[in-house]
Design a protein around this motif. Structure first.
Motif, PDB file in Angstrom:
ATOM      1  N   GLU A   1       0.881  -1.162   0.000  1.00  0.00           N
ATOM      2  CA  GLU A   1       0.000   0.000   0.000  1.00  0.00           C
ATOM      3  C   GLU A   1       0.918   1.210   0.000  1.00  0.00           C
ATOM      4  N   TYR A   2       0.737   2.107  -0.979  1.00  0.00           N
ATOM      5  CA  TYR A   2       1.681   3.205  -1.116  1.00  0.00           C
ATOM      6  C   TYR A   2       1.039   4.398  -1.799  1.00  0.00           C
ATOM      7  N   THR A   3       1.696   5.535  -1.635  1.00  0.00           N
ATOM      8  CA  THR A   3       1.350   6.752  -2.335  1.00  0.00           C
ATOM      9  C   THR A   3       2.588   7.170  -3.113  1.00  0.00           C
TER      10      THR A   3
ATOM     11  N   GLY B   1       4.456   4.448   2.398  1.00  0.00           N
ATOM     12  CA  GLY B   1       3.721   3.218   2.173  1.00  0.00           C
ATOM     13  C   GLY B   1       4.027   2.185   3.230  1.00  0.00           C
TER      14      GLY B   1
ATOM     15  N   CYS C   1       7.025   3.909  -3.761  1.00  0.00           N
ATOM     16  CA  CYS C   1       6.834   5.245  -3.195  1.00  0.00           C
ATOM     17  C   CYS C   1       7.494   6.334  -4.034  1.00  0.00           C
TER      18      CYS C   1
END
Length: 91
Positions: free
Chosen positions: A16-18, A23, A65
């Motif tokens: 799960e990351y931005t 993340g 990321c």
């Protein structure tokens, strides 16, 4: 964003990351807890194997990321190849 890289049966990495942000990651079935499963059969070899997996996971998360596209088939094949390389060195 959320992405799962399936490595094998009951083996995957969930990220799960931005992009451009932070993340987190979890993995299932990649690390080993049996020292006899690694080449030297020692706890030190087991720690080294798991450390190599940790390093690969950290690289994947850092790349995600930073905005590198980790969702492509080519990237998945590269991850699987790296895991196979780790297995070949320690298995």
């Amino acid at each position: 964003m959320k992405h799962i890289i399936s490595v094998g049966i009951d083996q995957f990495i969930e990220i799960e990351y931005t992009p451009g942000g932070s993340g987190s990651m979890t993995s299932v079935g990649l690390k080993c807890d049996d020292s006899k499963a690694v080449s030297e059969g020692t706890f030190e070899a087991l720690a080294t194997y798991n450390g190599a997996i940790d390093g690969l996971e950290a690289l994947i998360l850092a790349q995600a990321c930073e905005g590198i596209d980790i969702t492509t088939d080519a990237y998945k094949r590269a991850v699987i190849s790296a895991i196979e390389g780790i297995d070949n060195n320690f298995g």
